[in-house]
Design an enzyme around this catalytic site. Structure first.
Site, mmCIF file in Angstrom:
data_model
loop_
_atom_site.group_PDB
_atom_site.id
_atom_site.type_symbol
_atom_site.label_atom_id
_atom_site.label_comp_id
_atom_site.label_asym_id
_atom_site.label_seq_id
_atom_site.Cartn_x
_atom_site.Cartn_y
_atom_site.Cartn_z
ATOM 1 N N TRP A 57 15.798 -6.966 8.947
ATOM 2 C CA TRP A 57 16.197 -5.575 9.152
ATOM 3 C C TRP A 57 17.699 -5.433 8.963
ATOM 4 O O TRP A 57 18.166 -4.518 8.287
ATOM 5 C CB TRP A 57 15.805 -5.096 10.560
ATOM 6 N N ARG A 99 0.835 -1.198 0.000
ATOM 7 C CA ARG A 99 0.000 0.000 0.000
ATOM 8 C C ARG A 99 0.874 1.255 0.000
ATOM 9 O O ARG A 99 2.036 1.215 0.392
ATOM 10 C CB ARG A 99 -0.905 0.017 1.229
#
Length: 555
Positions: A409, A94
């Protein structure tokens, strides 16, 4: 490495020209419209590659906490891991809203070495889609008020206009306003209000439309209010469907960018999952499915909101159910669900982890109800101990679910190779998707199935207005539309303070909002707001632009 901030990592990246990224999935320069060197719109329609497997992977998560879950980070890292395994993959995410970017939650481009870039552009104005939606929404609002001012031939009851103005920023002062003050030439005074842009029905319409014709059909069906005889009034009746569609002519095209590892990523549409349906556009997902063997997409917030809406609202329109569902969890967040305060999360606490596991367990079992294979991704943090990680894996294994530790990460795709291999295998399992409710179920039945089967509640209470609306919607023939629950993201209940997996609770539906263009009914529960507010110290306070044009403070 760990001292670098997300924006610093992104700014050090060597991006490839977007034409090179497009070529990875068979897009020619003539198939895209470039917005500079690193962003592009994909022209529609897209022809399907004859060699694509069309495997769809949905990434969701546990209920979010201030401890952090990293769903987007895992989604990006998993996509890069697929690339490292030499799989033809695309990511579909999104678009970020300026509301959380400037507020508390931050951006939506992943983190660390699992990011989509250019992160500054994506988190700010990007290709202008949010501005186009805001303008289209407010143009419609202006046309409604002008129609009333110019004689009101449609007999619109100004007390029953449900179309609100919007702004893509958190602004609590605009939740309830009075417009038209200042004399007869200023319009007709009435009560109004603002929603955040991502809660606009036009956002949902854009994200569910399959082409321009479908976009116009949905816009035309939008109910903007009622007459004095309580009959619905639509955009088609107002005669402005074409004008509103025109303002979205570019916004309907999916946006193409890349990850730090140059994996192609589509970022398009940005409805929130707590007040809207929480999924990127059908066109974005369909485009990725046509171009790649594996499409990795996500749904907003926890599986009780975004994933449920993906599966019950988006999937029927998409025409394709997920081949695997990945649920993201962290040791930190589960310890918080188990009662640990944020400042104590770095300390090993296996008992709290076990107590908080009930939240993950509920989401695992909820997703299995849809008869789709489930894999758990444990997003690793530096403070996680080996004992805690092994404990969480065993808790999942005891329920028959594979849990894989991913260190995306710090390591990007290399930190998710084991997870990617498990997901590839999972996608080969034979399954038959089973929706939560039947399309023919009445609204009340659908709400109660979501509450009892997904949230774990025991019953639903309807406010006076909601009861009246159920009767009205049945008379209008709207009683069989899907339901989009507007609920706090922080709890399975409608009380944000109830963490873990609460039981024996009641969900309170105070009001329904018909979204005939989106073709679902929104149920407003608890005290959820469609225009959020800013925190005491907004993220905006830490942002800056240097004399040389370098951005700092985004995250």
């Amino acid at each position: 490495m760990f001292s670098l901030k997300d924006i610093e990592i992104a700014q050090q990246a060597e991006m490839r020209n977007i034409k090179e990224v497009a070529e990875k999935v068979g897009l020619k320069p003539s198939d895209i419209e470039q917005y500079g060197d690193f962003k592009a719109k994909i022209k529609l329609p897209i022809k399907k590659s004859t060699k694509t497997k069309e495997k769809l992977i949905l990434v969701t998560a546990i209920n979010p906490t201030p401890a952090g879950e990293g769903k987007s980070t895992v989604t990006v890292g998993l996509g890069d891991a697929f690339s490292l395994l030499d799989k033809k993959v695309m990511i579909a995410l999104r678009e970020p809203s300026l509301g959380p970017v400037m507020g508390m939650k931050g951006g939506a481009t992943g983190g660390g070495y699992s990011q989509v870039v250019p992160m500054e552009d994506i988190n700010l104005h990007f290709t202008g889609d949010m501005h186009a939606l805001t303008t289209a929404n407010n143009t419609l609002a202006a046309l409604i008020d002008n129609h009333i001012y110019q004689g009101n031939s449609l007999d619109i009851d100004q007390r029953r206009i449900i179309w609100k103005r919007v702004l893509d920023i958190n602004d609590r002062a605009l939740r309830h306003v009075v417009i038209g003050l200042g004399g007869i030439s200023q319009g007709i005074p009435r009560e109004d209000g603002f929603d955040i842009t991502v809660a606009s029905e036009l956002m949902a319409v854009l994200c569910l439309a399959q082409n321009v014709a479908d976009l116009k059909r949905r816009i035309g069906n939008i109910v903007i209010g009622y007459t004095t005889k309580r009959k619905p009034v639509t955009v088609d009746q107002l005669g402005v469907t074409g004008a509103i569609a025109l303002l979205l002519k570019d916004a309907i095209k999916p946006n193409l960018v890349q990850t730090l590892a140059h994996t192609p990523a589509i970022i398009h549409g940005g409805p929130f999952a707590n007040i809207a349906h929480g999924c990127n556009s059908v066109l974005a997902t369909q485009t990725a499915l046509k171009l790649a063997d594996y499409t990795i997409t996500e749904a907003g917030f926890g599986a009780d909101l975004g994933a449920e809406k993906f599966l019950d609202i988006k999937t029927p329109v998409l025409g394709k159910s997920p081949d695997t569902i990945v649920i993201v969890a962290t040791v930190r967040a589960l310890k918080m669900h188990g009662g640990v305060k944020k400042e104590d999360l770095k300390q090993e606490n296996v008992e709290a982890l076990k107590n908080g596991y009930v939240n993950l367990s509920r989401h695992i079992n909820n997703m299995k109800q849809y008869n789709v294979p489930v894999v758990v991704a444990i997003n690793q943090f530096v403070s996680d101990t080996e004992t805690e990680l092994q404990c969480l894996q065993k808790l999942c294994a005891d329920e028959g679910t594979k849990a894989i530790v991913a260190n995306v990460w710090a390591k990007g795709g290399a930190g998710a190779l084991e997870l990617a291999k498990e997901v590839v295998n999972s996608c080969e399992q034979v399954s038959e998707f089973a929706p939560l409710y039947s399309a023919e179920d009445e609204i009340k039945v659908k709400v109660e199935k979501i509450v009892t089967k997904i949230y774990g509640g025991t019953k639903v209470e309807y406010g006076t207005k909601a009861k009246r609306q159920l009767k009205q919607f049945a008379e209008l023939g709207w009683n069989h539309l899907p339901v989009c629950m507007a609920k706090t993201q922080y709890s399975l209940s409608d009380d944000a303070k109830k963490l873990g997996a609460p039981t024996d609770f009641t969900i309170h539906v105070r009001e329904f909002v018909p979204k005939l263009g989106a073709q679902f009914i929104v149920a407003l529960t608890g005290n959820v707001l469609t225009m959020p507010g800013l925190p005491k110290i907004p993220a905006a306070n830490g942002m800056d632009l240097s004399d040389e044009g370098k951005i700092s403070g985004l995250y």
